[in-house]
Scaffold this active site. Structure first.
Site, mmCIF file in Angstrom:
data_model
loop_
_atom_site.group_PDB
_atom_site.id
_atom_site.type_symbol
_atom_site.label_atom_id
_atom_site.label_comp_id
_atom_site.label_asym_id
_atom_site.label_seq_id
_atom_site.Cartn_x
_atom_site.Cartn_y
_atom_site.Cartn_z
ATOM 1 N N HIS A 211 0.931 -1.379 -0.076
ATOM 2 C CA HIS A 211 0.091 0.043 0.025
ATOM 3 C C HIS A 211 0.782 1.318 0.115
ATOM 4 O O HIS A 211 0.232 2.353 -0.136
ATOM 5 C CB HIS A 211 -1.019 0.079 1.184
ATOM 6 C CG HIS A 211 -0.476 0.438 2.411
ATOM 7 N ND1 HIS A 211 0.447 -0.540 3.157
ATOM 8 C CD2 HIS A 211 -0.139 1.428 3.054
ATOM 9 C CE1 HIS A 211 0.826 -0.055 4.290
ATOM 10 N NE2 HIS A 211 0.633 1.118 4.200
HETATM 11 C C1 UD1 Z 1 -2.556 5.201 6.137
HETATM 12 C C2 UD1 Z 1 -1.291 5.475 6.992
HETATM 13 C C3 UD1 Z 1 -0.072 4.330 7.061
HETATM 14 C C4 UD1 Z 1 -0.883 3.213 7.466
HETATM 15 C C5 UD1 Z 1 -1.980 2.728 6.681
HETATM 16 C C6 UD1 Z 1 -2.493 1.322 6.946
HETATM 17 C C7 UD1 Z 1 -0.814 8.085 7.343
HETATM 18 C C8 UD1 Z 1 0.098 8.908 6.560
HETATM 19 N N1 UD1 Z 1 -0.664 7.086 6.497
HETATM 20 O O1 UD1 Z 1 -2.207 5.103 5.026
HETATM 21 O O2 UD1 Z 1 0.939 4.563 7.891
HETATM 22 O O3 UD1 Z 1 0.172 2.176 7.186
HETATM 23 O O4 UD1 Z 1 -2.874 3.682 6.856
HETATM 24 O O5 UD1 Z 1 -3.708 1.147 6.220
HETATM 25 O O6 UD1 Z 1 -1.401 8.232 8.326
HETATM 26 N N2 UD1 Z 1 -9.973 4.152 2.500
HETATM 27 C C9 UD1 Z 1 -11.372 3.466 2.492
HETATM 28 N N3 UD1 Z 1 -11.596 3.074 3.545
HETATM 29 C C10 UD1 Z 1 -10.824 3.432 5.042
HETATM 30 C C11 UD1 Z 1 -10.047 4.268 4.632
HETATM 31 C C12 UD1 Z 1 -9.427 4.622 3.578
HETATM 32 O O7 UD1 Z 1 -11.597 3.046 1.527
HETATM 33 O O8 UD1 Z 1 -11.593 2.913 5.933
HETATM 34 C C13 UD1 Z 1 -9.361 4.595 1.191
HETATM 35 C C14 UD1 Z 1 -9.376 6.094 1.047
HETATM 36 O O9 UD1 Z 1 -10.264 6.249 -0.201
HETATM 37 C C15 UD1 Z 1 -8.050 6.578 0.722
HETATM 38 C C16 UD1 Z 1 -7.160 5.387 0.835
HETATM 39 O O10 UD1 Z 1 -7.986 4.361 1.277
HETATM 40 O O11 UD1 Z 1 -7.698 7.092 -0.436
HETATM 41 C C17 UD1 Z 1 -6.135 5.676 1.744
HETATM 42 O O12 UD1 Z 1 -6.322 6.060 3.093
HETATM 43 P P1 UD1 Z 1 -5.529 6.794 3.939
HETATM 44 O O13 UD1 Z 1 -5.904 6.749 5.305
HETATM 45 O O14 UD1 Z 1 -5.542 8.216 3.164
HETATM 46 O O15 UD1 Z 1 -4.012 6.288 3.816
HETATM 47 P P2 UD1 Z 1 -3.380 5.051 3.793
HETATM 48 O O16 UD1 Z 1 -2.737 4.988 2.644
HETATM 49 O O17 UD1 Z 1 -4.420 3.917 4.482
#
Ligand code: UD1
Length: 367
Positions: A211
């Site tokens: 990821h």
């Molecule tokens: C975040 C953390 C990372 C961690 C990861 C684990 C930061 C900087 N990054 O990154 O350290 O390793 O989480 O998962 O805080 N989304 C969903 N459902 C959710 C949450 C997110 O579909 O419940 C989608 C969103 O559309 C988003 C993408 O996942 O665009 C990424 O989520 P985001 O929280 O922005 O960052 P991660 O890459 O998950």
């Protein structure tokens, strides 16, 4: 501060890797008469697969408040948590703020608290990848620089903090709370029917997770990486629970081509632990998975150029293989062809980290 002798701890969790760390700490605090807790979920991760399911499986009580920040750019997410935390901290008047890990929610909550004079306890402090291109590295450095208590998981954490001039009396090597959760759930996880449901046999598959922006954001790199992974999949089935960020990247950047690996939605904690425990190897760019495979004794290839968790390489089963697709394929083949790398479990990764941490808080807050 609360009027009685009872100390009030405000704990914060926001994203998936926080939940398995905050769980044992809350349990330990709630088991002791001298503490009251208040749990804030920032809502950085918000859906059942990335959040709700973990609370249920890990028996974490419902959060007392949910900030509902959702996804967004780094700045907007951090700003939203910062702004929403302030009135809660003013109203709750905790004796300390408890944060874990290195996600945006960790940093934002810390900043809100220190500006109000509330001391912060950072669990999983001191880890450094020395790669400031990683958003988590910025979160780690800034959170540590203003925390009052720094609880570290491995000796490198103490060295890093000493180099940054942090007062050593604030630094406590306490073990690894994520491993507390693993230890408490390992038996239950192994009893899951996950393998049978997916038609897998113990030792007959590998697990993949990806990821990090460094692996999934560049279309050319992602395509080359998937070609190498598909070659590995020809030799051993690759089970790939796909993070939402990666699912979006694959759809957008692989030109509609579906990867041939066994794609699964994000898994719950017990199913994923069950999958890791019986895997021939794990390929990942996660931080926590490097630690979990070390404790499980399962070979792990980390698809990154650096790790903030060097003990998993020095003592555990982890190998840092970088991002070059050909090297990744060759290293995976070496594991399939040769004896599995052996490792040992680092000191204090024994299931009792939360107890040690709360002992320190209890002692210091009584002063
Ligand atoms: C975040 C953390 C990372 C961690 C990861 C684990 C930061 C900087 N990054 O990154 O350290 O390793 O989480 O998962 O805080 N989304 C969903 N459902 C959710 C949450 C997110 O579909 O419940 C989608 C969103 O559309 C988003 C993408 O996942 O665009 C990424 O989520 P985001 O929280 O922005 O960052 P991660 O890459 O998950």
């Amino acid at each position: 501060m609360s009027g009685s002798g009872t100390k009030r701890i405000l704990a914060v969790a926001g994203a998936r890797p926080n939940f398995m760390k905050i769980g044992p700490l809350l349990r330990e605090l709630r088991d002791r008469p001298g503490f009251e807790t208040y749990l804030v979920h920032t809502g950085q991760h918000y859906d059942q697969a990335m959040s709700g399911g973990f609370f249920e499986e890990l028996g974490i009580a419902e959060p007392d408040a949910n900030l509902g920040v959702g996804s967004g750019t780094h700045a907007s997410m951090t700003a939203d948590v910062l702004r929403a935390m302030e009135p809660i901290l003013i109203e709750q008047k905790p004796d300390a703020l408890l944060v874990v890990g290195d996600v945006n929610s960790t940093l934002a909550a810390t900043l809100a608290a220190v500006k109000l004079g509330i001391p912060v306890a950072h669990v999983e402090a001191g880890l450094r990848s020395f790669d400031r291109g990683m958003p988590e590295e910025i979160n780690r450095i800034l959170t540590d620089s203003v925390s009052h208590w720094l609880f570290v998981t491995e000796p490198a954490g103490e060295e890093n903090l000493a180099r940054e001039g942090i007062d050593p009396t604030r630094v406590h090597r306490s073990g690894n709370v994520m491993i507390d959760t693993l230890t408490a759930n390992a038996e239950k996880a192994r009893a899951q029917d996950t393998l049978a449901r997916l038609g897998l046999e113990a030792g007959g598959y590998a697990v993949l997770t990806l990821h990090r922006p460094s692996n999934v954001d560049d279309p050319a790199h992602l395509r080359a990486l998937f070609e190498a992974l598909e070659e590995i999949h020809q030799r051993i089935p690759l089970v790939f629970p796909i993070h939402p960020r990666t699912a979006a990247a694959v759809e957008e950047r692989l030109g509609g081509r579906k990867p041939s690996m066994m794609l699964l939605p994000p898994q719950g904690y017990l199913d994923f632990l069950c999958l890791m425990a019986s895997a021939r190897m794990v390929l990942t760019d996660s931080g926590g998975i490097q630690e979990e495979t070390t404790v499980l004794g399962v070979p792990c290839l980390t698809l990154r150029d650096n790790t903030e968790r060097p003990i998993t390489v020095e003592q555990g089963t982890n190998r840092l293989v970088g991002r070059d697709p050909e090297t990744i394929r060759n290293e995976a083949f070496k594991i399939l062809d040769g004896p599995a790398p052996e490792g040992r479990v680092p000191d204090l990764w024994d299931g009792s980290a939360a107890r040690r941490i709360v002992d320190v808080l209890e002692r210091d807050l009584a002063r």
